[in-house]
Design a protein around this motif. Structure first.
Motif, PDB file in Angstrom:
ATOM      1  N   PRO A   1      44.541  28.263  31.904  1.00 25.76           N
ATOM      2  CA  PRO A   1      44.422  27.108  31.011  1.00 25.76           C
ATOM      3  C   PRO A   1      43.157  26.317  31.323  1.00 25.76           C
ATOM      4  N   VAL A   2      42.543  25.796  30.306  1.00 27.16           N
ATOM      5  CA  VAL A   2      41.320  24.985  30.393  1.00 27.16           C
ATOM      6  C   VAL A   2      40.128  25.833  30.816  1.00 27.16           C
ATOM      7  N   THR A   3      40.231  26.524  31.951  1.00 27.89           N
ATOM      8  CA  THR A   3      39.115  27.337  32.442  1.00 27.89           C
ATOM      9  C   THR A   3      38.791  28.476  31.491  1.00 27.89           C
ATOM     10  N   GLY A   4      39.782  29.095  30.914  1.00 33.02           N
ATOM     11  CA  GLY A   4      39.569  30.208  30.006  1.00 33.02           C
ATOM     12  C   GLY A   4      39.519  31.530  30.742  1.00 33.02           C
ATOM     13  N   ASN A   5      38.779  32.482  30.181  1.00 30.94           N
ATOM     14  CA  ASN A   5      38.680  33.824  30.744  1.00 30.94           C
ATOM     15  C   ASN A   5      37.569  33.856  31.789  1.00 30.94           C
ATOM     16  N   VAL A   6      37.909  34.296  32.996  1.00 32.88           N
ATOM     17  CA  VAL A   6      36.951  34.296  34.098  1.00 32.88           C
ATOM     18  C   VAL A   6      37.121  35.559  34.934  1.00 32.88           C
ATOM     19  N   VAL A   7      36.091  35.865  35.717  1.00 33.98           N
ATOM     20  CA  VAL A   7      36.198  36.898  36.747  1.00 33.98           C
ATOM     21  C   VAL A   7      36.883  36.274  37.951  1.00 33.98           C
ATOM     22  N   TRP A   8      37.941  36.942  38.457  1.00 34.08           N
ATOM     23  CA  TRP A   8      38.730  36.355  39.543  1.00 34.08           C
ATOM     24  C   TRP A   8      38.883  37.381  40.683  1.00 34.08           C
ATOM     25  N   GLY A   9      37.755  37.933  41.086  1.00 35.49           N
ATOM     26  CA  GLY A   9      37.750  38.885  42.194  1.00 35.49           C
ATOM     27  C   GLY A   9      36.319  39.197  42.575  1.00 35.49           C
ATOM     28  N   ALA A  10      36.072  39.377  43.872  1.00 34.58           N
ATOM     29  CA  ALA A  10      34.699  39.618  44.348  1.00 34.58           C
ATOM     30  C   ALA A  10      34.702  40.579  45.522  1.00 34.58           C
ATOM     31  N   ARG A  11      35.351  41.722  45.340  1.00 33.93           N
ATOM     32  CA  ARG A  11      35.385  42.735  46.393  1.00 33.93           C
ATOM     33  C   ARG A  11      34.668  43.998  45.933  1.00 33.93           C
ATOM     34  N   THR A  12      34.155  44.740  46.886  1.00 34.61           N
ATOM     35  CA  THR A  12      33.668  46.082  46.590  1.00 34.61           C
ATOM     36  C   THR A  12      34.868  47.016  46.559  1.00 34.61           C
ATOM     37  N   LEU A  13      34.621  48.254  46.168  1.00 30.50           N
ATOM     38  CA  LEU A  13      35.712  49.227  46.165  1.00 30.50           C
ATOM     39  C   LEU A  13      36.129  49.595  47.588  1.00 30.50           C
ATOM     40  N   ALA A  14      35.305  49.229  48.567  1.00 34.91           N
ATOM     41  CA  ALA A  14      35.674  49.399  49.974  1.00 34.91           C
ATOM     42  C   ALA A  14      36.452  48.195  50.488  1.00 34.91           C
ATOM     43  N   GLY A  15      36.834  47.284  49.599  1.00 39.46           N
ATOM     44  CA  GLY A  15      37.454  46.033  50.002  1.00 39.46           C
ATOM     45  C   GLY A  15      38.960  46.073  50.140  1.00 39.46           C
ATOM     46  N   ALA A  16      39.558  47.253  50.102  1.00 41.40           N
ATOM     47  CA  ALA A  16      41.001  47.335  50.328  1.00 41.40           C
ATOM     48  C   ALA A  16      41.326  46.819  51.731  1.00 41.40           C
ATOM     49  N   ASP A  17      42.365  46.036  51.834  1.00 37.07           N
ATOM     50  CA  ASP A  17      42.699  45.414  53.112  1.00 37.07           C
ATOM     51  C   ASP A  17      42.904  46.435  54.222  1.00 37.07           C
ATOM     52  N   ARG A  18      43.518  47.565  53.898  1.00 30.36           N
ATOM     53  CA  ARG A  18      43.821  48.539  54.942  1.00 30.36           C
ATOM     54  C   ARG A  18      42.565  49.186  55.528  1.00 30.36           C
ATOM     55  N   LEU A  19      41.441  49.120  54.815  1.00 31.82           N
ATOM     56  CA  LEU A  19      40.210  49.726  55.323  1.00 31.82           C
ATOM     57  C   LEU A  19      39.501  48.836  56.334  1.00 31.82           C
ATOM     58  N   ALA A  20      39.680  47.521  56.222  1.00 30.76           N
ATOM     59  CA  ALA A  20      39.014  46.566  57.126  1.00 30.76           C
ATOM     60  C   ALA A  20      37.520  46.858  57.212  1.00 30.76           C
ATOM     61  N   ASP A  21      36.904  47.084  56.073  1.00 28.53           N
ATOM     62  CA  ASP A  21      35.492  47.458  56.028  1.00 28.53           C
ATOM     63  C   ASP A  21      34.601  46.223  56.146  1.00 28.53           C
ATOM     64  N   GLN A  22      33.445  46.369  56.810  1.00 26.84           N
ATOM     65  CA  GLN A  22      32.532  45.234  56.938  1.00 26.84           C
ATOM     66  C   GLN A  22      31.907  44.857  55.601  1.00 26.84           C
ATOM     67  N   TRP A  23      31.937  45.777  54.625  1.00 29.55           N
ATOM     68  CA  TRP A  23      31.377  45.502  53.305  1.00 29.55           C
ATOM     69  C   TRP A  23      32.494  45.234  52.308  1.00 29.55           C
ATOM     70  N   LYS A  24      33.478  44.482  52.744  1.00 29.60           N
ATOM     71  CA  LYS A  24      34.633  44.167  51.909  1.00 29.60           C
ATOM     72  C   LYS A  24      34.247  43.312  50.713  1.00 29.60           C
ATOM     73  N   TYR A  25      33.344  42.371  50.918  1.00 27.26           N
ATOM     74  CA  TYR A  25      33.038  41.402  49.860  1.00 27.26           C
ATOM     75  C   TYR A  25      31.743  41.737  49.140  1.00 27.26           C
ATOM     76  N   LEU A  26      31.789  41.592  47.845  1.00 34.28           N
ATOM     77  CA  LEU A  26      30.653  41.922  46.982  1.00 34.28           C
ATOM     78  C   LEU A  26      29.396  41.115  47.308  1.00 34.28           C
ATOM     79  N   PRO A  27      29.449  39.790  47.479  1.00 34.59           N
ATOM     80  CA  PRO A  27      28.216  39.058  47.768  1.00 34.59           C
ATOM     81  C   PRO A  27      27.598  39.440  49.110  1.00 34.59           C
ATOM     82  N   VAL A  28      28.416  39.806  50.079  1.00 30.78           N
ATOM     83  CA  VAL A  28      27.874  40.232  51.375  1.00 30.78           C
ATOM     84  C   VAL A  28      27.104  41.536  51.215  1.00 30.78           C
ATOM     85  N   ARG A  29      27.681  42.470  50.484  1.00 29.57           N
ATOM     86  CA  ARG A  29      27.009  43.759  50.276  1.00 29.57           C
ATOM     87  C   ARG A  29      25.735  43.590  49.454  1.00 29.57           C
TER      88      ARG A  29
END
Length: 537
Positions: free
Chosen positions: A406-434
């Motif tokens: 509501p109010v905000t509208g349609n937005v992107v609500w995620g910022a992970r790479t495909l290596a960002g699965a929690d079980r992988l614990a990858d150092q490149w988990k987050y898109l802006p870091v990579r």
């Protein structure tokens, strides 16, 4: 050069500076590879607006997912893009011969049949080895004129040299143009456009009147559109620079998207691994999305974490390549200008690429392209409206979701790479870091080329520390790193300790650059406690 003193007096000697400014590369150049209505094929074309795309590749069309992806990219804040047009097997270029001159369309397809060319001898000097060539695309009105073209292949005005910049025509492969000046087309009557398509000739009143009308220009013909795109159309060939490898001719791109591939059966699994590997080589990110049939959270879970027997590699991309891939779900509904504003479902890749570019321009590559600022311009609704619980199943798998609030509208609500699965614990988990790491790698790769073949000793090392340190400090002051001081934010090491004599003897210079990346505040926890009975003393 050194001053040689020969007389008593003052001499001035200019010394080279140790300062070599490192400039950060662009972070928002998108590469789109797919089928277009017209234009050169297997050649990257740099554009800066959708008008550029329209003039070269034919504008929006319902049958061209590429055109819609580029349109949505610019609608959401995109700036620069590289476009590679692909063609299916059996595609052929339009061609025509007039006198000693043979020309072909710049790309395969029937679009080239709308091109006409005209030769005249009205040159600057009237020399017998010169002629003028005019080419027009009667579909778009684009016209190119080449004056004083020489039949001498060694001349700077030889046809094979002046046509290097043509967006409409080229010479047949392996030829350099006519060695004999082609004849000129006849001049039309006053008020007649010599390059216009002639009107249909009326049927002759008598057989003896059946004479062909005068020809003032020559049309190209014989173009073939080719079949549907196959996996080989995308993967191409490295030696001939076709398909994805055509981007080798582009200076830089930071994100790759393949419009329409999810709608072609079997192609994603065959093409995605090659595309992800190519992006890793070029220090770029690959944007993918779930298929159109994935319209529920449960199906999205299977796409991001395929069940046996195909489980293990989401989207067919192996783990070592996932750090350069970002995946999005679901599709979006937008008004289609090519169909009088009717609402259609589209994959979100073009919209997402535009949001990446917009976020880079407004905040920097270290800011996650997600959140309330990452609004989906032009998107009317999403094909799947997720709840927080459903999103909570997808986010730990590294699948970025588009949400409607509501109010905000349609937005992107995620910022992970495909290596960002929690079980992988990858150092490149987050898109802006990579993406920040890729930005640093490309900037330092280009900014330290001057070091090659320099004497490998302390003067060089100190110069490297100075220039790389200045670049990193600039980013620190812009807010790209963690830490309150430069020492906490980054390090640049290039000295005797990491350059032992053995490496020096082998011609190796080691530069260590470390940085403390900013991690996005993905989860915000607010602890609320009720206070009762406290007495202020």
């Amino acid at each position: 050069m050194p001053v040689q003193p020969t007389y008593p007096g003052v001499y001035i000697n200019e010394l080279p500076s140790a300062v070599r400014t490192i400039t950060g590369v662009s972070t928002s150049v998108a590469a789109f590879v797919g089928a277009a209505l017209r234009g050169p094929d297997n050649v990257p074309v740099h554009i800066t607006s959708f008008a550029d795309y329209t003039s070269t590749f034919g504008g929006l069309h319902a049958s061209s997912p590429l055109s819609h992806a580029v349109y949505q990219f610019y609608l959401n804040g995109g700036s620069e893009a590289e476009i590679v047009r692909l063609v299916g097997s059996g595609a052929a270029r339009s061609t025509a011969t007039f006198s000693s001159l043979t020309l072909t369309a710049a790309g395969a397809g029937t679009w080239g049949d709308r091109i006409r060319f005209r030769v005249d001898h009205d040159t600057a000097t009237g020399a017998a080895n010169l002629y003028n060539l005019t080419v027009r695309d009667n579909d778009t009105g684009a016209e190119e004129r080449y004056l004083n073209v020489s039949i001498n292949a060694a001349d700077p005005r030889a046809l094979h040299k002046v046509l290097r910049t043509s967006a409409l025509v080229q010479l047949p492969t392996g030829t350099e143009g006519p060695t004999v000046r082609p004849l000129e087309h006849p001049d039309p009557p006053a008020g007649v456009d010599p390059l216009a398509d002639p009107p249909p000739a009326p049927p002759p009143a008598k057989p003896e009147d059946d004479t062909p009308p005068p020809v003032y220009s020559t049309p190209l013909g014989g173009g073939q559109p080719g079949g549907a795109l196959a996996a080989a159309s995308y993967t191409g060939d490295e030696d001939t620079k076709t398909g994805l490898w055509a981007l080798d001719r582009a200076d830089i791109f930071n994100m790759l998207y393949l419009p329409g591939i999810t709608e072609l059966s079997g192609l994603p699994a065959a093409v995605y691994p090659a595309a992800a590997g190519y992006c890793q080589k070029r220090r770029a990110m690959f944007i993918v999305e779930t298929g159109k049939e994935v319209n529920t959270a449960s199906r999205a879970v299977d796409a991001a974490h395929p069940p046996p027997p195909n489980g293990g590699d989401p989207f067919g991309i192996a783990r070592d390549l996932r750090k350069n891939v970002a995946a999005y779900f679901p599709w979006v509904n937008l008004a289609d200008p090519a169909e009088e504003g009717g609402v259609r479902e589209f994959p979100p890749g073009g919209v997402v690429a535009g949001i990446w570019a917009r976020t880079d321009a407004q905040r920097g590559v270290w800011k996650a392209p997600a959140g309330t600022e990452a609004s989906l311009n032009g998107v009317q609704e999403l094909t799947a409206n997720l709840t927080d619980t459903e999103h909570g199943r997808l986010n730990p798998l590294g699948l970025n979701c588009l949400r409607q609030f509501p109010v905000t509208g349609n937005v992107v609500w995620g910022a992970r790479t495909l290596a960002g699965a929690d079980r992988l614990a990858d150092q490149w988990k987050y898109l802006p870091v990579r993406r920040l790491a890729l930005f640093l790698e490309e900037s330092l790769f280009r900014g330290t080329q001057w070091v090659v073949f320099e004497p490998n000793d302390e003067p060089l090392w100190s110069s490297v520390r100075l220039n790389v340190g200045a670049f990193m400090n600039t980013l620190f002051r812009q807010g790209a790193f963690q830490g309150q001081t430069p020492q906490q934010a980054y390090l640049v090491k290039c000295d005797r300790e990491n350059n032992p004599q053995n490496d020096i003897d082998r011609g190796i210079l080691n530069i260590l650059v470390g940085f403390a990346p900013l991690k996005p505040a993905e989860f915000v926890l607010i602890n609320i406690q009720q206070l009762a009975g406290q007495v202020q003393v």
